[in-house]
Design a protein around this motif. Structure first.
Motif, PDB file in Angstrom:
ATOM      1  N   SER A  11       0.809  -1.263  -0.122  1.00 10.78           N
ATOM      2  CA  SER A  11      -0.200   0.070  -0.112  1.00 10.78           C
ATOM      3  C   SER A  11       0.829   1.251  -0.059  1.00 10.78           C
ATOM      4  N   GLU A  12       2.311   0.979   0.478  1.00  5.99           N
ATOM      5  CA  GLU A  12       3.072   2.121   0.478  1.00  5.99           C
ATOM      6  C   GLU A  12       3.949   2.234  -0.961  1.00  5.99           C
ATOM      7  N   ALA A  13       3.793   1.411  -1.843  1.00  6.25           N
ATOM      8  CA  ALA A  13       4.529   1.140  -3.024  1.00  6.25           C
ATOM      9  C   ALA A  13       3.942   2.344  -4.111  1.00  6.25           C
ATOM     10  N   SER A  14       4.827   2.880  -4.860  1.00  2.12           N
ATOM     11  CA  SER A  14       4.455   3.708  -5.918  1.00  2.12           C
ATOM     12  C   SER A  14       3.749   2.940  -7.190  1.00  2.12           C
ATOM     13  N   ASP A  15       2.856   3.743  -7.998  1.00  2.06           N
ATOM     14  CA  ASP A  15       2.646   3.011  -9.062  1.00  2.06           C
ATOM     15  C   ASP A  15       3.660   2.407 -10.084  1.00  2.06           C
ATOM     16  N   ARG A  16       4.597   3.138 -10.237  1.00  2.00           N
ATOM     17  CA  ARG A  16       5.723   2.545 -11.197  1.00  2.00           C
ATOM     18  C   ARG A  16       6.273   1.269 -10.663  1.00  2.00           C
ATOM     19  N   LEU A  17       6.309   1.342  -9.116  1.00  2.91           N
ATOM     20  CA  LEU A  17       7.055   0.043  -8.608  1.00  2.91           C
ATOM     21  C   LEU A  17       6.122  -1.076  -8.551  1.00  2.91           C
ATOM     22  N   PRO A 116      16.643   4.418 -13.497  1.00  6.06           N
ATOM     23  CA  PRO A 116      17.029   4.410 -12.420  1.00  6.06           C
ATOM     24  C   PRO A 116      16.277   4.871 -11.196  1.00  6.06           C
ATOM     25  N   ASP A 117      15.106   5.674 -11.594  1.00  7.88           N
ATOM     26  CA  ASP A 117      14.236   6.088 -10.520  1.00  7.88           C
ATOM     27  C   ASP A 117      13.581   5.199  -9.721  1.00  7.88           C
ATOM     28  N   LEU A 118      13.689   3.905 -10.228  1.00 10.46           N
ATOM     29  CA  LEU A 118      12.863   2.832  -9.363  1.00 10.46           C
ATOM     30  C   LEU A 118      13.699   2.467  -8.331  1.00 10.46           C
ATOM     31  N   ALA A 119      15.184   2.851  -8.454  1.00  8.61           N
ATOM     32  CA  ALA A 119      15.916   2.377  -6.959  1.00  8.61           C
ATOM     33  C   ALA A 119      15.399   3.213  -5.739  1.00  8.61           C
ATOM     34  N   MET A 122      12.644   1.458  -4.509  1.00  5.33           N
ATOM     35  CA  MET A 122      12.903   0.104  -3.654  1.00  5.33           C
ATOM     36  C   MET A 122      13.844   0.451  -2.538  1.00  5.33           C
ATOM     37  N   ILE A 123      14.644   1.317  -2.410  1.00  7.61           N
ATOM     38  CA  ILE A 123      15.357   1.757  -1.177  1.00  7.61           C
ATOM     39  C   ILE A 123      14.091   2.078   0.103  1.00  7.61           C
ATOM     40  N   ARG A 124      13.278   2.872  -0.463  1.00 10.82           N
ATOM     41  CA  ARG A 124      12.184   3.439   0.427  1.00 10.82           C
ATOM     42  C   ARG A 124      11.494   2.077   0.891  1.00 10.82           C
ATOM     43  N   LEU A 125      11.241   1.139   0.076  1.00 12.82           N
ATOM     44  CA  LEU A 125      10.285   0.045   0.602  1.00 12.82           C
ATOM     45  C   LEU A 125      11.109  -0.879   1.422  1.00 12.82           C
TER      46      LEU A 125
END
Length: 222
Positions: A11-17, A116-119, A122-125
């Protein structure tokens, strides 16, 4: 693409993730009691729970099993394997028939190289997971057993569709969750039973007085 639940850590993940995980995932079905991976195994993927309940446990240096928590749909785990190729730090097993979605590290890294923005996502999650795991371990080490047990019962009840339902764990299993002996857990539950805080039997227990149990769980804050 696999449909991802919109609950738990997802529920905390971004749409792109979410889109990346959905596109890369393959589904694995687990029978009750089946181990997905064991502490010490090589890690090469992260997982998302789509159905069922999984238990997280690890072996202490004494060789004793400690159950850390139960995870429900939407929970993400195994993400450390994306950043570190070291061994798994816990054992994951199905507490009931379950399904998980697996995303291989190599596939995730390929996507991160392209985007690279996906990193950052991922780090936030991973940070959210590590913060939560740290708080769980902190409780195991520093809080008195009755407080640990009260918090664990409230946590387990919140995972159910109806928090007032019976928690179908034996006292031995509850002892694994709070890092105590079965005898110590039994003694505490007997006291709470006399005070009408819980109703206990061989089939598990039900919380009768949530307010009283919450006061016990928060007594370290007084």
């Amino acid at each position: 693409m696999k449909a991802l639940p919109n609950s738990g850590f997802l529920s905390e993940a971004s749409d792109r993730l979410r889109a990346m995980l959905s596109a890369l995932a393959t589904e694995i079905s687990l029978d009750q009691g089946q181990v997905l991976f064991e502490q010490g195994d090589e890690g090469d993927a992260l997982y998302v729970i789509s159905e069922g309940t999984l238990e997280v446990s690890f072996l202490a240096m004494s060789g004793r099993k400690l159950s850390l928590t139960l995870m429900k749909p939407g929970e993400v785990f195994g993400e450390i394997a994306l950043f570190d190729s070291g061994p798994r730090t816990a054992t994951i097993a199905a507490a009931e028939p379950s399904s998980v979605l697996r995303v291989r590290r190599s596939d995730v890294m390929d996507q991160i190289r392209q985007h690279p923005d996906l990193a950052v996502d991922m780090i936030r999650l991973a940070g959210l997971r590590m913060r939560w795991m740290g708080s769980q371990l902190n409780e195991q080490v520093f809080l008195p057993m009755p407080i640990r047990l009260a918090r664990k019962l409230l946590h387990l009840s919140a995972l159910q569709d109806d928090p007032a339902m019976r928690i179908t764990l034996s006292q031995s299993e509850l002892a694994e969750f709070v890092g105590a002996t079965r005898e110590a857990v039994s003694k505490t539950i007997s006291t709470w039973k006399r005070d009408n805080v819980v109703e206990a039997s061989r089939g598990g227990l039900m919380i009768q007085d949530f307010n009283a149990l919450k006061e016990l769980a928060e007594s370290d804050l007084i």
